[in-house]
Design an enzyme around this catalytic site. Structure first.
Site, mmCIF file in Angstrom:
data_model
loop_
_atom_site.group_PDB
_atom_site.id
_atom_site.type_symbol
_atom_site.label_atom_id
_atom_site.label_comp_id
_atom_site.label_asym_id
_atom_site.label_seq_id
_atom_site.Cartn_x
_atom_site.Cartn_y
_atom_site.Cartn_z
ATOM 1 N N THR A 110 0.779 -1.199 0.036
ATOM 2 C CA THR A 110 0.059 0.052 -0.075
ATOM 3 C C THR A 110 0.860 1.322 -0.079
ATOM 4 O OG1 THR A 110 -0.013 -0.060 2.414
ATOM 5 C CG2 THR A 110 -1.693 -0.916 1.251
ATOM 6 N N VAL A 142 8.038 -8.200 5.023
ATOM 7 C CA VAL A 142 8.524 -8.571 6.232
ATOM 8 C C VAL A 142 7.780 -9.872 6.879
ATOM 9 C CG1 VAL A 142 9.452 -6.482 6.803
ATOM 10 C CG2 VAL A 142 7.061 -6.894 7.437
ATOM 11 N N TYR A 177 11.562 -14.020 6.606
ATOM 12 C CA TYR A 177 12.739 -13.784 7.132
ATOM 13 C C TYR A 177 13.259 -12.459 6.768
ATOM 14 C CZ TYR A 177 17.083 -14.471 9.688
ATOM 15 O OH TYR A 177 18.412 -14.472 10.331
ATOM 16 N N TYR A 221 -7.745 -6.867 11.016
ATOM 17 C CA TYR A 221 -6.828 -5.880 11.491
ATOM 18 C C TYR A 221 -6.537 -5.692 13.086
ATOM 19 C CZ TYR A 221 -4.940 -0.976 11.587
ATOM 20 O OH TYR A 221 -4.164 0.021 11.846
ATOM 21 N N ARG A 281 -10.562 6.384 3.527
ATOM 22 C CA ARG A 281 -10.658 6.526 4.879
ATOM 23 C C ARG A 281 -11.556 8.034 4.874
ATOM 24 N NH1 ARG A 281 -5.014 5.181 8.025
ATOM 25 N NH2 ARG A 281 -3.879 5.279 5.842
HETATM 26 P P1 NAD Z 1 0.306 2.762 4.922
HETATM 27 O O1 NAD Z 1 -0.789 1.739 4.335
HETATM 28 O O2 NAD Z 1 0.379 4.035 4.172
HETATM 29 O O3 NAD Z 1 1.560 2.236 5.230
HETATM 30 C C1 NAD Z 1 1.918 0.750 5.544
HETATM 31 C C2 NAD Z 1 3.045 0.595 4.702
HETATM 32 O O4 NAD Z 1 3.314 -0.929 5.099
HETATM 33 C C3 NAD Z 1 3.059 0.463 3.240
HETATM 34 O O5 NAD Z 1 4.101 1.250 2.784
HETATM 35 C C4 NAD Z 1 3.003 -0.890 2.813
HETATM 36 O O6 NAD Z 1 3.587 -1.118 1.721
HETATM 37 C C5 NAD Z 1 3.929 -1.571 3.879
HETATM 38 N N1 NAD Z 1 3.649 -3.072 3.918
HETATM 39 C C6 NAD Z 1 2.634 -3.869 4.244
HETATM 40 N N2 NAD Z 1 3.009 -4.754 4.285
HETATM 41 C C7 NAD Z 1 4.135 -5.148 4.257
HETATM 42 C C8 NAD Z 1 4.987 -6.209 4.164
HETATM 43 N N3 NAD Z 1 4.700 -7.549 4.392
HETATM 44 N N4 NAD Z 1 6.342 -6.093 4.345
HETATM 45 C C9 NAD Z 1 6.852 -4.692 4.077
HETATM 46 N N5 NAD Z 1 6.278 -3.650 3.966
HETATM 47 C C10 NAD Z 1 4.624 -3.871 4.036
HETATM 48 O O7 NAD Z 1 -0.556 3.008 6.218
HETATM 49 P P2 NAD Z 1 -0.212 3.922 7.322
HETATM 50 O O8 NAD Z 1 -1.371 4.666 7.584
HETATM 51 O O9 NAD Z 1 1.247 4.751 7.071
HETATM 52 O O10 NAD Z 1 0.045 3.080 8.699
HETATM 53 C C11 NAD Z 1 1.365 2.680 9.161
HETATM 54 C C12 NAD Z 1 1.344 1.861 10.460
HETATM 55 O O11 NAD Z 1 0.597 2.628 11.500
HETATM 56 C C13 NAD Z 1 0.404 0.686 10.198
HETATM 57 O O12 NAD Z 1 1.201 -0.487 11.011
HETATM 58 C C14 NAD Z 1 -0.914 1.090 10.985
HETATM 59 O O13 NAD Z 1 -1.618 -0.256 11.466
HETATM 60 C C15 NAD Z 1 -0.489 2.001 12.076
HETATM 61 N N6 NAD Z 1 -1.775 2.853 12.442
HETATM 62 C C16 NAD Z 1 -2.068 3.954 11.412
HETATM 63 C C17 NAD Z 1 -3.161 4.768 11.771
HETATM 64 C C18 NAD Z 1 -3.555 6.078 10.852
HETATM 65 O O14 NAD Z 1 -4.314 6.695 11.390
HETATM 66 N N7 NAD Z 1 -2.845 6.138 9.689
HETATM 67 C C19 NAD Z 1 -3.989 4.645 12.896
HETATM 68 C C20 NAD Z 1 -3.555 3.453 13.667
HETATM 69 C C21 NAD Z 1 -2.290 2.668 13.137
HETATM 70 N N1 UDP Z 2 -16.583 7.218 6.904
HETATM 71 C C1 UDP Z 2 -17.638 7.958 6.155
HETATM 72 N N2 UDP Z 2 -17.680 8.063 4.921
HETATM 73 C C2 UDP Z 2 -16.519 7.609 4.255
HETATM 74 C C3 UDP Z 2 -15.542 6.871 5.017
HETATM 75 C C4 UDP Z 2 -15.602 6.681 6.229
HETATM 76 O O1 UDP Z 2 -18.502 8.373 6.885
HETATM 77 O O2 UDP Z 2 -16.595 7.860 2.878
HETATM 78 C C5 UDP Z 2 -16.835 6.963 8.277
HETATM 79 C C6 UDP Z 2 -16.469 5.433 8.689
HETATM 80 O O3 UDP Z 2 -17.581 4.859 8.642
HETATM 81 C C7 UDP Z 2 -16.167 5.950 10.175
HETATM 82 C C8 UDP Z 2 -15.367 7.144 10.057
HETATM 83 O O4 UDP Z 2 -15.752 7.702 8.816
HETATM 84 O O5 UDP Z 2 -17.186 5.932 10.947
HETATM 85 C C9 UDP Z 2 -13.881 7.041 10.287
HETATM 86 O O6 UDP Z 2 -13.528 6.223 9.218
HETATM 87 P P1 UDP Z 2 -12.143 5.846 8.508
HETATM 88 O O7 UDP Z 2 -11.982 4.724 7.612
HETATM 89 O O8 UDP Z 2 -11.488 7.036 8.128
HETATM 90 O O9 UDP Z 2 -11.385 5.396 9.999
HETATM 91 P P2 UDP Z 2 -11.518 4.178 11.041
HETATM 92 O O10 UDP Z 2 -12.886 3.915 10.983
HETATM 93 O O11 UDP Z 2 -10.588 3.277 10.774
HETATM 94 O O12 UDP Z 2 -11.308 4.865 12.421
#
Ligand code: NAD
Ligand code: UDP
Length: 319
Positions: free
Chosen positions: A43, A65, A68, A153, A194
């Protein structure tokens, strides 16, 4: 000016080409660390880290990842961020999401153990599921449906926290667990599903804003710079249990949509679509621990943060 030299600490960031991972790599480089960014581009995108490629002390390794992980030489820190993170992404890659939370965390911990490195896990507020308490503090155990659509997740992250804690208890690894709440900023993908990218793009294109359910569900949005600052402070701390990092300013999704409409001066109408199954009804971090133990709290208001990110989305859409 870059501060990397022969004594610089070395850190591996898995998922480093993703939204948060790329901001983290940037911060670590600015702090004088040598950074190995590892990603398989499931992603993530090369363009997120293009500005870092070629800088002294920055290395990129394409690797999955869940298999190994080999890194030559010493490592001081391993930060495990690899995982699909948006509902659309983890629904598209359900098995991979479970594998990267389980096997990816296991492999990253094994590497940290081998290198005697500090390990930091990117966990999530999703470990609290559809919470029965609001705000959520770190003592709350959560309310997760183990076979619901979000479970791939949520349960992967809950397992990741469990194995991280077990490695701390058994192998005495210095571990950190950050529970990240909804975060936004430049480099989010416009189509990751999102709420924030969806609403921004719909508003900027004067297309209907898709609010799920009646929009009364709440979220609390944190600007990416604040989050990364909190994560860095946690990395430098001696805290081995989970810490919430997020912005406690809570808003309903309907009001959030209205804020974005006003900000973009859009002519879009709001339309209501079916609420996804198990969509959390409330979410707000209790950040007392981060405040007390790390001296951290968010600085960027939603008004300020949304203005900053608007320019990014305009550019992405060529507006
Ligand atoms: P993202 O999808 O932009 O980043 C995830 C990255 O992981 C991507 O670059 C993807 O290519 C890489 N990836 C996935 N599977 C892989 C694998 N098997 N090997 C190597 N790389 C791999 O998402 P993000 O929003 O940047 O999230 C990053 C981390 O933060 C995640 O672990 C997510 O669960 C956590 N997180 C994010 C949010 C948020 O609001 N963005 C909230 C809670 C937790
Ligand atoms: N949501 C929405 N319209 C959209 C996308 C998301 O109303 O087009 C809502 C979703 O159902 C959730 C909230 O916005 O209640 C936040 O969603 P998001 O996917 O950003 O994050 P998460 O649910 O993982 O907190």
């Amino acid at each position: 000016m870059l501060k990397q030299d022969k004594d610089s600490k070395k850190v591996l960031v898995t998922g480093g080409a993703g939204f948060l991972g790329s901001h983290l790599c940037e911060k670590l480089m600015n702090e004088g660390f040598k950074v190995i960014c590892m990603d398989n581009f499931l992603t993530g995108r090369m363009e997120n880290i293009e500005h870092l490629l070629g800088k002294p002390g920055f290395t990129f390794k394409k690797h999955d990842v869940t298999t190994y992980i080999e890194v030559k030489g010493s490592l001081d820190y391993v930060m495990h961020f690899a995982s699909p993170a948006s509902p659309i992404d983890y629904h598209k890659h359900p098995i991979h999401t479970l594998k990267v939370g389980a096997l990816g965390t296991y492999n990253s911990l094994g590497l940290a153990k081998d290198k005697k490195a500090v390990f930091l896990l990117a966990s999530t507020s999703e470990v609290y599921g559809d919470p029965e308490v609001n705000p959520q503090n770190e003592e709350y155990w959560g309310h997760v449906n183990p076979v619901g659509p979000r479970s791939v997740y949520d349960e992967a992250k809950r397992y990741a926290e469990a194995i991280t804690t077990a490695y701390h208890n058994v192998h005495k690894i210095d571990v950190k667990i950050v529970r990240i709440f909804n975060t936004y900023g430049p480099r989010m993908r416009i189509n990751d599903g999102r709420a924030l990218p969806a609403f921004m793009c719909q508003a900027l294109k004067n297309k209907p804003i898709t609010v799920f359910g009646d929009g009364s569900q709440t979220r609390s949005f944190c600007y990416v710079d604040d989050l990364i600052d909190g994560i860095f402070k946690l990395l430098m701390s001696d805290i081995n249990y989970p810490v919430n990092i997020g912005n406690p300013n809570e808003i309903s999704i309907l009001d959030f949509a209205k804020e974005i409409l006003a900000l973009t001066k859009s002519k879009s109408e709001i339309i209501f679509k079916e609420l996804p199954i198990n969509d959390p009804k409330v979410r707000r971090p209790d950040i007392s621990k981060a405040k007390e133990l790390l001296g951290w709290e968010p600085k960027v208001s939603r008004e300020e943060g949304l203005k900053k990110v608007l320019d990014y989305f305009k550019k992405e859409l060529g507006i």
